[in-house]
Design a protein around this motif. Structure first.
Motif, PDB file in Angstrom:
ATOM      1  N   ARG A  19       0.890  -1.091  -0.021  1.00  0.00           N
ATOM      2  CA  ARG A  19      -0.096  -0.095   0.124  1.00  0.00           C
ATOM      3  C   ARG A  19       0.962   1.264   0.037  1.00  0.00           C
ATOM      4  O   ARG A  19       0.706   2.267  -0.727  1.00  0.00           O
ATOM      5  N   VAL A  20       2.126   1.182   0.867  1.00  0.00           N
ATOM      6  CA  VAL A  20       2.698   2.422   0.840  1.00  0.00           C
ATOM      7  C   VAL A  20       3.754   2.614  -0.252  1.00  0.00           C
ATOM      8  O   VAL A  20       4.312   3.779  -0.770  1.00  0.00           O
ATOM      9  N   PHE A  21       4.430   1.558  -0.732  1.00  0.00           N
ATOM     10  CA  PHE A  21       5.227   1.606  -1.852  1.00  0.00           C
ATOM     11  C   PHE A  21       4.897   2.306  -2.814  1.00  0.00           C
ATOM     12  O   PHE A  21       5.674   3.262  -3.458  1.00  0.00           O
ATOM     13  N   PRO A  22       3.917   2.350  -3.616  1.00  0.00           N
ATOM     14  CA  PRO A  22       3.151   2.935  -4.709  1.00  0.00           C
ATOM     15  C   PRO A  22       3.231   4.418  -4.536  1.00  0.00           C
ATOM     16  O   PRO A  22       2.963   5.410  -5.371  1.00  0.00           O
ATOM     17  N   LEU A  23       3.298   4.853  -3.154  1.00  0.00           N
ATOM     18  CA  LEU A  23       3.183   6.409  -2.998  1.00  0.00           C
ATOM     19  C   LEU A  23       4.244   7.053  -3.461  1.00  0.00           C
ATOM     20  O   LEU A  23       4.482   8.366  -3.242  1.00  0.00           O
ATOM     21  N   PHE A  24       5.373   6.413  -3.729  1.00  0.00           N
ATOM     22  CA  PHE A  24       6.722   6.830  -4.040  1.00  0.00           C
ATOM     23  C   PHE A  24       7.069   6.715  -5.658  1.00  0.00           C
ATOM     24  O   PHE A  24       8.078   6.849  -5.938  1.00  0.00           O
TER      25      PHE A  24
END
Length: 94
Positions: A19-24
Motif C-alpha cells: 500500500r505504501v510503496f506505490p506512494l513513491f
C-alpha cells in the motif's frame, strides 16, 4: 567551482508495503506532495518503469528525472535527477 554534498534521509511508514510503496512513484506522489505535478516525457502515460523520464518544476527551476532501477517485487526504485546549473542527485526508495 563545484561543491559536493551528500544527504541521506529516512522515512519510516507504518502500513502494508504493497500500500505504501506505490506512494513513491511519480504518480503516487501527486496524492500527498503539495505542488508535485510531473510532466511525463517517456512513457507519456506516466507508467512507472525503468527508463521512464519526467520533468518537474518548482519556482523558476526545472528538474529532469529518470528511473534507473524499477523492481516493484522487491519494493525498490531509484531515480537520477538533474536540475541544470544547480544540482544532480539520486533518490532511492526501498
Amino acid at each position: 567551482m563545484t561543491n559536493h554534498l551528500e544527504r541521506s534521509h529516512s522515512i519510516v511508514l507504518s502500513g502494508p508495503i504493497d500500500r505504501v510503496f506505490p506512494l513513491f512513484t511519480p504518480t503516487g506522489e501527486t496524492l500527498w506532495v503539495d505542488g508535485w505535478d510531473p510532466e511525463f516525457l517517456h512513457p507519456q502515460d506516466g507508467e512507472t518503469r525503468q527508463g521512464m523520464v519526467f520533468r518537474t518544476a518548482h519556482g523558476d527551476e526545472t528538474t529532469l528525472w529518470a528511473c534507473t532501477d524499477w523492481d516493484p517485487v522487491a519494493h525498490r526504485i531509484r531515480y537520477v535527477r538533474v536540475t541544470p546549473d544547480s544540482r544532480f542527485g539520486f533518490v532511492e526508495v526501498a
